[in-house]
Scaffold this active site. Structure first.
Site, PDB file in Angstrom:
ATOM      1  N   THR A  90       0.820  -1.214   0.000  1.00 23.26           N
ATOM      2  CA  THR A  90       0.000   0.000   0.000  1.00 23.26           C
ATOM      3  C   THR A  90       0.853   1.263   0.000  1.00 23.26           C
ATOM      4  O   THR A  90       1.985   1.271   0.485  1.00 23.26           O
ATOM      5  CB  THR A  90      -0.919   0.036   1.235  1.00 23.26           C
ATOM      6  OG1 THR A  90      -0.124  -0.062   2.420  1.00 23.26           O
ATOM      7  CG2 THR A  90      -1.929  -1.097   1.202  1.00 23.26           C
ATOM      8  N   ASN A  95       1.113   4.628   1.773  1.00 22.31           N
ATOM      9  CA  ASN A  95       0.668   5.118   3.078  1.00 22.31           C
ATOM     10  C   ASN A  95       0.779   6.637   3.157  1.00 22.31           C
ATOM     11  O   ASN A  95       1.783   7.215   2.733  1.00 22.31           O
ATOM     12  CB  ASN A  95       1.522   4.489   4.183  1.00 22.31           C
ATOM     13  CG  ASN A  95       1.419   2.975   4.199  1.00 22.31           C
ATOM     14  OD1 ASN A  95       0.339   2.440   4.397  1.00 22.31           O
ATOM     15  ND2 ASN A  95       2.533   2.290   3.964  1.00 22.31           N
ATOM     16  N   GLU A 108      -4.168   4.032   3.861  1.00 25.06           N
ATOM     17  CA  GLU A 108      -3.362   3.013   3.207  1.00 25.06           C
ATOM     18  C   GLU A 108      -4.096   2.586   1.939  1.00 25.06           C
ATOM     19  O   GLU A 108      -5.214   2.054   2.020  1.00 25.06           O
ATOM     20  CB  GLU A 108      -3.152   1.815   4.125  1.00 25.06           C
ATOM     21  CG  GLU A 108      -2.420   2.176   5.416  1.00 25.06           C
ATOM     22  CD  GLU A 108      -2.278   0.997   6.362  1.00 25.06           C
ATOM     23  OE1 GLU A 108      -1.161   0.726   6.801  1.00 25.06           O
ATOM     24  OE2 GLU A 108      -3.312   0.350   6.650  1.00 25.06           O
TER      25      GLU A 108
END
Length: 316
Positions: free
Chosen positions: A218, A220, A265
């Site tokens: 992901t 972030n 995220e």
């Protein structure tokens, strides 16, 4: 997203009593905070644009930074739908010729409504006309009401048009109503009032790299603490280097792991690349579910698979 507007000269941003260039002289101004530049704001802006065309004048937005509420109540951060750079970007897409950004400080807060009209609207901008929303107030103690503005315009020789509220199925469109919708995860309703999906802009930071281990790397981001978006899972789109990618995002405290500070995220579908340090825009299209705590990593991964499938379906 709003499409760029073609104009004969660049969109100009003026501050600190900067002199108006000749092409912006005697403008028609739309005045307000314009947080979100939502459909209600654009009704005010559209009226200013129509009047400017009929008078052969430039059309400008007059707005305030920081948000006045941040000045008066610094301990209560304002959930900004559009921080200043994004607000100016959205204003530039409306057809306006420019924006006048008034620094909201102690001096401006102390200025009474009559002085604001005389010093800013007449003395600096020499306005040809002013357009404002029905609920716009200005000046020390909010003494400048729409009625006051009309009367002041008569005294100083410029017309004033007050735009009534824009209703959506009987409900008023306003920045506070949009904030409330986002706080409940109703991003589709917020998008309808904004005229485009609500989006954030933030830098990609290093996280704990746990997403990679789960098969869902992901991007972030830490959002402004004032953002009160409901914690949960969303179908999103992400702008990277001018291209738009689909994805699924989690905003919240990660209760399965650390229950830490809120963080966004985002898993970007069918994308691989190093995004650390880049500033991305993430637009929120659909709320999929609330944030949950899972008893096992296997249960979490199974739910993430389902979330991704639902996000793909929601995004088409």
């Amino acid at each position: 997203m709003m499409q760029p507007v073609l104009r004969s000269h660049p969109f100009r941003v003026l501050r600190d009593q900067a002199p108006l260039p000749p092409e912006l002289a005697r403008p028609v101004v739309a005045i307000g905070n314009f947080d979100g530049v939502h459909r209600g704001h654009r009704a005010v802006i559209s009226t200013a644009l129509e009047q400017a065309r009929s008078l052969g004048r430039a059309a400008l937005a007059v707005t305030f930074e920081p948000h006045p509420r941040s000045f008066f109540r610094p301990a209560e951060p304002v959930f900004r739908l559009t921080p200043e750079p994004m607000k100016l970007a959205r204003l530039s897409q409306t057809g306006l010729d420019g924006a006048v950004v008034l620094g909201f400080d102690a001096d401006l807060a102390a200025k009474d409504a009559e002085s604001f009209v005389a010093d800013v609207l007449v003395g600096w901008l020499n306005v040809a006309m002013v357009v404002a929303g029905y609920d716009f107030h200005f000046g020390n103690g909010r003494g400048g009401s729409p009625i006051f503005l009309r009367e002041a315009g008569k005294r100083h020789g410029f017309p004033v048009e007050i735009v009534p509220p824009l209703l959506d199925e009987g409900a008023q469109i306003s920045s506070s109503v949009i904030r409330a919708a986002l706080a409940q995860g109703r991003v589709e309703q917020a998008a309808d009032m904004l005229g485009a999906p609500w989006m954030i802009e933030a830098e990609v930071i290093h996280g704990d790299k746990r997403g990679r281990e789960l098969g869902y790397p992901t991007a972030n981001m830490r959002l402004d603490p004032a953002v009160t978006l409901a914690h949960g899972i969303y179908a999103v789109s992400v702008e990277i280097d001018g291209a738009v990618h689909k994805g699924v995002a989690s905003f919240g405290r990660r209760p399965t792991f650390d229950d830490g500070a809120p963080r966004l995220e985002t898993f970007i579908f069918d994308y691989s690349g190093d995004l650390y340090g880049q500033v991305l825009r993430v637009a929120f299209h659909a709320f999929l579910r609330p944030e949950l705590k899972f008893d096992s990593i296997e249960a979490l991964i199974a739910q993430m698979n389902e979330d991704s499938a639902q996000a793909r379906a929601a995004l088409g």
